[in-house]
Scaffold this active site. Structure first.
Site, PDB file in Angstrom:
ATOM      1  N   HIS C  66      72.782  34.748 -46.287  1.00 36.92           N
ATOM      2  CA  HIS C  66      71.572  34.747 -47.127  1.00 36.92           C
ATOM      3  C   HIS C  66      70.811  36.053 -46.934  1.00 36.92           C
ATOM      4  O   HIS C  66      69.980  36.192 -46.049  1.00 36.92           O
ATOM      5  CB  HIS C  66      70.692  33.547 -46.765  1.00 36.92           C
ATOM      6  CG  HIS C  66      69.605  33.295 -47.767  1.00 36.92           C
ATOM      7  ND1 HIS C  66      69.293  32.027 -48.204  1.00 36.92           N
ATOM      8  CD2 HIS C  66      68.772  34.127 -48.431  1.00 36.92           C
ATOM      9  CE1 HIS C  66      68.300  32.096 -49.084  1.00 36.92           C
ATOM     10  NE2 HIS C  66      67.964  33.368 -49.226  1.00 36.92           N
ATOM     11  N   LEU C  69      69.835  42.293 -50.893  1.00 33.80           N
ATOM     12  CA  LEU C  69      70.135  43.727 -50.776  1.00 33.80           C
ATOM     13  C   LEU C  69      69.366  44.559 -51.787  1.00 33.80           C
ATOM     14  O   LEU C  69      69.364  45.780 -51.711  1.00 33.80           O
ATOM     15  CB  LEU C  69      71.642  43.974 -50.921  1.00 33.80           C
ATOM     16  CG  LEU C  69      72.514  43.444 -49.773  1.00 33.80           C
ATOM     17  CD1 LEU C  69      73.991  43.766 -50.042  1.00 33.80           C
ATOM     18  CD2 LEU C  69      72.090  44.009 -48.432  1.00 33.80           C
ATOM     19  N   ARG C  70      68.725  43.922 -52.753  1.00 33.29           N
ATOM     20  CA  ARG C  70      67.776  44.553 -53.697  1.00 33.29           C
ATOM     21  C   ARG C  70      68.405  45.505 -54.697  1.00 33.29           C
ATOM     22  O   ARG C  70      67.698  46.078 -55.514  1.00 33.29           O
ATOM     23  CB  ARG C  70      66.670  45.307 -52.939  1.00 33.29           C
ATOM     24  CG  ARG C  70      65.904  44.485 -51.930  1.00 33.29           C
ATOM     25  CD  ARG C  70      65.141  43.356 -52.557  1.00 33.29           C
ATOM     26  NE  ARG C  70      64.226  42.713 -51.596  1.00 33.29           N
ATOM     27  CZ  ARG C  70      63.797  41.475 -51.714  1.00 33.29           C
ATOM     28  NH1 ARG C  70      64.189  40.715 -52.728  1.00 33.29           N
ATOM     29  NH2 ARG C  70      62.963  40.967 -50.831  1.00 33.29           N
ATOM     30  N   ASP C 158      68.110  31.765 -56.028  1.00 39.91           N
ATOM     31  CA  ASP C 158      67.220  31.983 -54.880  1.00 39.91           C
ATOM     32  C   ASP C 158      66.155  33.029 -55.146  1.00 39.91           C
ATOM     33  O   ASP C 158      66.365  34.008 -55.852  1.00 39.91           O
ATOM     34  CB  ASP C 158      68.000  32.391 -53.638  1.00 39.91           C
ATOM     35  CG  ASP C 158      67.099  32.457 -52.417  1.00 39.91           C
ATOM     36  OD1 ASP C 158      66.738  31.382 -51.910  1.00 39.91           O
ATOM     37  OD2 ASP C 158      66.731  33.569 -52.000  1.00 39.91           O
ATOM     38  N   ASN C 286      58.501  32.619 -47.459  1.00 39.50           N
ATOM     39  CA  ASN C 286      58.675  31.390 -48.208  1.00 39.50           C
ATOM     40  C   ASN C 286      60.080  30.876 -47.967  1.00 39.50           C
ATOM     41  O   ASN C 286      61.022  31.550 -48.328  1.00 39.50           O
ATOM     42  CB  ASN C 286      58.449  31.659 -49.700  1.00 39.50           C
ATOM     43  CG  ASN C 286      58.381  30.369 -50.490  1.00 39.50           C
ATOM     44  OD1 ASN C 286      58.373  29.284 -49.923  1.00 39.50           O
ATOM     45  ND2 ASN C 286      58.363  30.491 -51.806  1.00 39.50           N
ATOM     46  N   ASP C 313      67.863  35.331 -44.245  1.00 41.53           N
ATOM     47  CA  ASP C 313      66.986  35.467 -45.421  1.00 41.53           C
ATOM     48  C   ASP C 313      66.336  36.855 -45.415  1.00 41.53           C
ATOM     49  O   ASP C 313      65.136  37.001 -45.664  1.00 41.53           O
ATOM     50  CB  ASP C 313      65.925  34.361 -45.458  1.00 41.53           C
ATOM     51  CG  ASP C 313      65.222  34.292 -46.823  1.00 41.53           C
ATOM     52  OD1 ASP C 313      65.657  35.003 -47.745  1.00 41.53           O
ATOM     53  OD2 ASP C 313      64.246  33.532 -46.950  1.00 41.53           O
TER      54      ASP C 313
END
Lengths: 199, 365, 438
Positions: C66, C69-70, C158, C286, C313
């Site tokens: 999870h 990597l943008r 996600d 979150n 995450d």
């Protein structure tokens, strides 16, 4: 080296005589007490002003008003030494316009307290004149200020402190000269706050 | 007098107080205050008032949580002395001469801002007002950049009002000035709580042991939080009342009684503090109509009769007449709402004055 | 090429029930043989690099299932290159990247872009996760089949929950064709709206709008019911509350093939961090940091097997984005470079779980959930190996992160037990010891 014993320069009797003399001098200079008021500078100027009020009453059989001035808000060293004690109320419950004010304090030293007190008084009105009465003048002025009525001139060195004890505040009447403990650092603020603790 | 304990407190404060702007992302030092609110050492004792300490332990006033009973007493005593200044013909003393104070108000607020401004002027400080309409924040400047720009003008203090909880803490992390929280989001509004305490003390002579009912939208209220923390610290009993949809969770853990019934809340109260209910909460579904809210939680003359005969009624303003409070009560004999406004100036003068002098610890380091 | 002899380490591989000091021989990028110590270089090809692993733990390369990597679209936060370097530095040999890029990874062309970029620039294996819905908008299914062909290993929206129970049902049923899991971020959006931290005592004190535990638990409950209804492969991401784990435990006891993961920060921090840091936005994530009761329930569920995986995450954000008012700052922290050390220091060292269990949670199970051939050291497997020095003590310094971002609440924490060498396909991609001049 043990600290030298405090030197007593005025005892209760001498203090009382000095105050009596000052009261007479005030009345000599002010034949008309009609517009005369006393203002004591917190803390020990206040009982001194009250005692002078008593003296004048017993000589002249006249009650002249007494006000209380806290000069904390007029100090020039707030941010170097910080608030020192809880700020106390100023109580001047009479107009001072055109009045002749006798400002009363215990010790005259650098003159800075009196400078602050003069500023404070000006914010309350425009008195006809202001004169200064102190129990002890120890010299070392930093401002062009002098007392009109002095209980006793005491020559001191800057290494000494003058401590005035009064019945109303301290349980007994006494004026002491104390050797200042060797300052660990010669910071200016330290000297000044020590000077305020006992002037 | 209390030398030792004072020194400890100052030492603890230095870790927090002296914090220069921290590099981004550094793990900040823990809050010195315990999370749980501790009541005064001897709540309700006849002696009542705790001794004031010599000076404030922190260089900022971010909230009432963690401010000790001695510090609160110091502020209230100082305010009492300063109140005299506002009775003079020349309502000004030179105590803060040469100090620059920025009023950084990112939320509209006439009342609090003018109160601060008057307080600053009566202490002879130079003030600069900075609000969204006059600032570049509307042009999308971040709070951090705004803070840095303010800081570059080297003010001595920044009074901040902001919609986000924690914004004053953010400023305190990045600025050298003393920061005073004038209301942040739903978090705290410490000077309001202090002026409320000043007003209560003026009318009742004490805070310890009083029964104080706080009624309204407590969830979104910074006035509630600051008052609750202060009153618990000073040993008062706090009764929290409002619709359950507008009460934050876990209030009993803060040591207060909770009730949804107005009659129960005001029963035997020494003080009733009414809070503003915003209309948008109705749209958010927290209550069906203003009418029903008034029926259930509005303060009416009948309800006031359940309180002690010398009860005082408070409201931080602005009021919604006919929603949370009946006009007859707001303008009635028990109301001290206008005293609150008057006292606000003296209390804010006291806070400014004490924080200005409180930098000694920093300098002497 | 890519021949290695990892000598003298304690080899731990739950997949083969191995836990003993031995050597590991790698030939042509694959595990060739595990053999008793003292056999020396016998049988090794002439060009074999020898790695001294004495005193180290040798385990299958960690898999972070999870990660954000943008790239594409938010390269100011992270890129495939910097993100995978961070992974290597953190002891991970494989990462699965979430689809909430810009544009979202909802079609073959984006998946192919990621796969191609990864081939060129990534230093660890990258497994893309595709969208459940087109654009992550929660309206209609994305072209999952196309994306599977180009290499996705799971689907998820996600960043957001799968928008409706109806869509979730469709996703769980449709993905049966491909045998890939649907990964859900469990959150009831109406209940969580506007919240920025856990709802409870601390949010009351701080005047921040809370996100109640129920917001997560309601979504978990709905997902479990739908998994039961459809028989689909459900994986629940970053669970954070006691109620969620109780629900998963009951579902598993009832025979449901559901899996779930937790994030390291939820195991070592509580909501109090928000207060103690005076609203530092690096404590904003979150799901939010929860209560200490929740943390205790998470640790319990780690030990009893309810939790299948630990995943970071990893949510990198630019410093300017985090240096904002708490309410306005984005959720998430950079986790790749601290996860393994945190878990070594806070879970393995005090004995909450064994090291073998950690390898299951961070290597073997994530690989199995995603259906990728990783997470084991058995002969023939890809030589993805992580070496850990259990005695190494070091302090987290965000200034030295390989990641582009610095948003970590763990800056300044001193931790014991760090990954020192990361090997992907027989190539050393990160080596703390050579970097430190050993």
């Amino acid at each position: 080296m043990p600290a030298p014993q405090p030197l007593c320069v005025m005892d209760a009797d001498k203090i009382d005589r000095a105050l009596t003399r000052i009261a007479h001098e005030i009345l000599e200079r002010h034949r008309d007490v009609e517009d005369l008021v006393l203002v004591g500078i917190r803390t020990r100027g206040v009982p001194l002003a009250n005692r002078m009020q008593d003296k004048i009453r017993s000589i002249e059989n006249r009650d002249i008003p007494v006000g209380i001035l806290d000069i904390t808000l007029y100090r020039d060293d707030l941010t170097t030494v910080g608030p020192h004690a809880v700020l106390k109320e100023t109580k001047i419950h009479f107009p001072i316009d055109d009045k002749k004010i006798i400002l009363v304090d215990d010790v005259l030293f650098t003159g800075r307290t009196i400078r602050a007190a003069l500023d404070g008084l000006m914010d309350f009105g425009r008195p006809r004149l202001i004169q200064l009465a102190v129990l002890v003048d120890r010299g070392h002025r930093e401002l062009p200020i002098r007392a009109d009525f002095v209980g006793k001139n005491v020559s001191t060195s800057l290494k000494e402190m003058v401590q005035v004890l009064l019945r109303e505040e301290d349980g007994k009447d006494e004026v002491l000269i104390i050797q200042k403990p060797e300052a660990r650092t010669s910071g200016k603020s330290r000297d000044r706050s020590a000077a305020r603790a006992a002037r | 007098m209390l030398e030792g304990s004072d020194r400890t407190r100052e030492g603890a404060a230095r870790t927090r107080g002296s914090a220069r702007p921290r590099p981004a992302g550094r793990r900040p030092a823990a809050r010195p205050a315990a999370a749980e609110v501790e009541p005064a050492a001897r709540p309700g004792e006849a002696k009542g008032e705790p001794e004031p300490v010599a000076r404030l332990a922190h260089r900022h006033l971010l909230g009432m949580l963690g401010v000790t009973a001695g510090e609160i007493t110091l502020i209230l005593d100082t305010a009492k002395s300063l109140a005299e200044v506002s009775t003079r013909a020349i309502k000004k003393v030179p105590a803060l001469r040469g100090k620059t104070i920025v009023n950084f108000f990112m939320e509209p607020s006439t009342r609090t801002r003018s109160s601060f401004e008057i307080a600053e002027k009566r202490l002879s400080a130079d003030t600069l007002n900075f609000s969204p309409s006059t600032s570049s924040v509307v042009k999308g400047e971040s709070l951090l950049d705004t803070a840095r720009n303010l800081e570059a003008m080297t003010p001595d203090m920044i009074v901040i009002r902001h919609k986000a909880s924690g914004a004053p803490h953010f400023l305190a992390r990045h600025c050298r000035s003393n920061i005073i929280n004038a209301g942040d989001g739903a978090h705290e509004h410490p000077t309001q709580a202090l002026l409320d305490a000043f007003t209560i003390r003026e009318k009742k002579g004490r805070l310890a042991g009083l029964r104080v009912a706080i009624v309204g939208d407590l969830m979104h209220s910074r006035v509630f939080r600051s008052n609750a923390f202060l009153l618990k610290t000073m040993g008062a009993d706090v009764i929290a009342c409002g619709p359950p949809t507008l009460l934050p969770p876990e209030l009993p853990r803060l040591g207060m009684q909770v009730t949804y019934r107005m009659d129960e809340a005001v029963e035997g109260a020494d003080v009733i503090m009414m809070l503003r209910v915003q209309r948008e909460r109705q749209r958010g579904g927290a209550f069906p109509t203003a009418r029903e809210y008034y029926n259930l939680f509005g303060l009416t003359s009948e309800r006031v009769r359940r309180a002690r005969s010398d009860v005082i009624i408070m409201h931080p303003g602005p009021m919604n007449r006919g929603v949370e409070i009946d006009s007859a009560v707001a303008d009635g004999p028990y109301s001290v709402i206008l005293d609150q406004v008057t006292n606000g100036v003296a209390v804010r003068m006291a806070v400014l004055y004490l924080l200005a002098g409180g930098t000694l610890g920093e300098l002497a380091g | 090429m890519a021949n290695l002899l990892v000598k003298g380490g304690r080899v731990v591989d739950p997949a083969t029930a191995t836990d003993e000091v031995s050597d590991l021989l790698v030939i042509d990028g694959r595990i060739a043989e595990r053999r008793g110590k003292g056999k020396g270089t016998a049988g090794a090809p002439p060009e074999t690099t020898i790695i001294d692993a004495r005193g180290l733990l040798v385990c299958p390369g960690f898999v972070d299932m999870h990660v954000h990597l943008r790239e594409p679209g938010q390269e100011h936060k992270e890129t495939i290159e910097t993100g995978t370097r961070a992974a290597a530095a953190g002891g991970f040999t494989s990462v699965a990247c979430m689809p909430n890029t810009d544009p979202w990874n909802d079609s073959l062309s984006i998946t192919e872009y990621i796969v191609t970029e990864a081939r060129r620039k990534a230093v660890v294996n990258v497994f893309p996760i595709g969208c459940v819905s087109k654009g992550g908008r929660g309206e209609e299914l994305a072209e999952i089949g196309d994306m599977v062909r180009s290499g996705i290993v799971a689907v998820s929206d996600d960043g957001r929950p799968v928008a409706s129970t109806y869509l979730m049902r469709m996703a769980l049923e449709y993905t049966k064709i491909f045998g890939i899991p649907v990964i859900d971020h469990c959150e009831d959006r109406a209940l969580a709206a506007g919240g920025s931290m856990n709802e409870g005592y601390v949010s009351t004190m701080l005047g921040l709008k809370g996100i109640p535990a129920a917001a997560e638990e309601i979504a978990v409950g709905a997902d479990l019911a739908l998994a039961r209804l459809t028989g689909g492969r459900l994986h629940l991401a970053h669970l954070s509350t006691r109620g969620s784990l109780e629900a998963v435990r009951r579902a598993k006891e009832g025979g449901l093939a559901v899996t779930c993961e937790v994030a390291p920060h939820h195991l070592v921090l509580t909501e109090k961090a928000v207060m103690e840091s005076d609203y530092d936005a690096n404590t904003k994530m979150n799901p939010p940091l929860r209560s200490k009761e929740d943390v205790a329930a998470l640790l319990q569920a780690l030990a009893d097997g309810t939790i299948d995986a630990i995943a970071s995450d990893h949510a990198p954000h630019h410093t300017d984005e985090k240096l904002q008012e708490f309410d306005d700052a984005p959720f998430g922290i950079a986790g790749l470079e601290t996860s393994v050390a945190l878990m070594m220091d806070r879970l393995v060292r005090p004995g909450v779980i064994t090291f073998g269990r950690l390898v299951e949670l961070m290597a073997r199970n994530p690989a199995r959930i995603l259906g990728i051939n990783k997470g084991t050291l058995q002969p023939g497997a890809d030589a993805d190996i992580t070496l850990i020095d259990p005695g190494l003590e070091a302090t987290v310094d965000v200034g030295r992160f390989q990641s582009k971002s610095r948003n970590s609440p763990f800056h300044g924490w001193t931790l014991r037990g760090w990954p020192v060498t990361t090997i992907v396909g027989g190539r050393v991609v990160h080596d703390l010891r050579s970097a430190a001049g050993h």
